[in-house]
Design an enzyme around this catalytic site. Structure first.
Site, PDB file in Angstrom:
ATOM      1  NE  ARG A  75      -3.568   2.124   2.906  1.00  0.00           N
ATOM      2  CZ  ARG A  75      -4.755   2.537   2.466  1.00  0.00           C
ATOM      3  NH1 ARG A  75      -5.395   1.823   1.562  1.00  0.00           N
ATOM      4  NH2 ARG A  75      -5.317   3.633   2.918  1.00  0.00           N
ATOM      5  CB  ILE A 101      -5.857   5.738  -1.249  1.00  0.00           C
ATOM      6  CG1 ILE A 101      -5.704   4.210  -1.146  1.00  0.00           C
ATOM      7  CG2 ILE A 101      -5.083   6.368  -0.108  1.00  0.00           C
ATOM      8  CD1 ILE A 101      -4.229   3.727  -1.262  1.00  0.00           C
ATOM      9  CB  SER A 102     -10.939   3.350   0.369  1.00  0.00           C
ATOM     10  OG  SER A 102     -11.614   3.851  -0.750  1.00  0.00           O
ATOM     11  CD  GLN A 103     -11.599   3.069   7.383  1.00  0.00           C
ATOM     12  OE1 GLN A 103     -12.483   3.794   6.931  1.00  0.00           O
ATOM     13  NE2 GLN A 103     -11.624   2.625   8.601  1.00  0.00           N
TER      14      GLN A 103
END
Ligand code: SAH
Length: 264
Positions: A75, A101-103
């Protein structure tokens, strides 16, 4: 004799120690970092994603293939440099152009909801950094992903290619209309909040397929919906979790991608 013995011992030691030191000095700096990042991913999965005791509506993710993907995909290579040290925290991060960017938990949870299969074909709307696409690419055969912001589409395409994700195909455009040339899809994931479920996406869902999509107003309440198309083609939907996503934006009617299409 004693001296030569001593010297021999010293020379042997030096001969062993020096190359070892040289090795340490010459070792690329990233090897330590990579180990550290791998530990952070492990922590992220065990504490934030797989953990079963949560208050409220949150539930631990159980799908082993999804957990493995979350442990594998780096990530930190999908977030802007200035946020690398926060890459594995359980929150979204800015990726430029007002997008995020999503959790990690949400990425894993949405992927699990899709019940991905190794032979499946998936469509993602909202490529962003390419992270969700990379996670999906570990658990299905092929991922098609569409991003509306040209600069993000370009950088994500470059990133996934450089990282060697050969089963991801990217495209710039308005994902509202899906990607009919490659459909129907076993799984569709929308990672931006829509005001309604786009009918073209329902059409492009295979019988037996699943779609996850956040629905709601841009800055008000939004819910993650799971849409299932049964083998007979009938469609059911249920609201799974309150969420917060950036809005699904639309191409202008004058742009070719939108030309001739009607919109509810
Ligand atoms: N899945 C991404 C994060 C998504 S943020 C990741 O893993 O990094 C939502 C993304 O959807 C943003 O990049 C935004 O530009 C994009 N987007 C918004 N509306 C869109 C549309 N109509 N079609 C395609 N992409 C869209």
């Amino acid at each position: 004799m004693r001296i030569s013995c001593f010297r021999g011992f010293t020379i042997r030691r030096v001969a062993l120690v020096l190359p070892a030191m040289a090795c340490l000095l010459a070792a690329p700096a990233y090897s330590d970092d990579e180990e550290e990042f791998a530990k952070e991913r492990e922590r992220m999965v065990s504490e934030d994603i797989a953990r079963s005791e949560w208050w409220g509506e949150r539930q631990g993710v159980k799908n082993e293939a999804v957990l493995k993907a979350m442990r594998t995909v780096p990530r930190h290579l999908f977030v802007p440099e200035q946020h690398v040290d926060r890459a594995y925290g359980d929150y979204p991060l800015p990726i430029g152009y007002g997008q995020t960017i999503s959790q990690p938990y949400i990425v894993a949870f949405m992927t699990e909801l899709l019940k991905p299969k190794p032979e499946g074909i998936a469509l993602e709307i909202g490529t962003g950094s390419g992270y969700q696409a990379a996670i999906l690419a570990q658990v299905v055969k092929k991922v098609y992903t569409i991003e509306i912001v040209e600069a993000l589409a370009d950088s994500a395409a470059k990133r996934v290619a450089e990282l060697g994700y050969g089963n991801i195909e990217t495209r710039q455009g308005d994902g509202y209309y899906g990607w009919p040339e490659h459909g129907p899809f076993d799984a569709i994931i929308v990672t931006a909040a829509a005001s309604h479920i786009p009918p073209p996406l329902i059409e492009q869902l295979k019988p037996g397929g699943r779609m996850v999509i956040p629905v709601g107003s841009p800055f008000g309440s939004q819910y993650l919906f799971l849409i299932e198309k049964a083998k007979d083609g009938s469609v059911t939907q249920r609201n799974v979790l309150p969420v917060r996503f950036v809005p699904l934006t639309r191409a202008k009617e004058t742009e070719p991608a939108a030309a001739g299409k009607s919109e509810p």
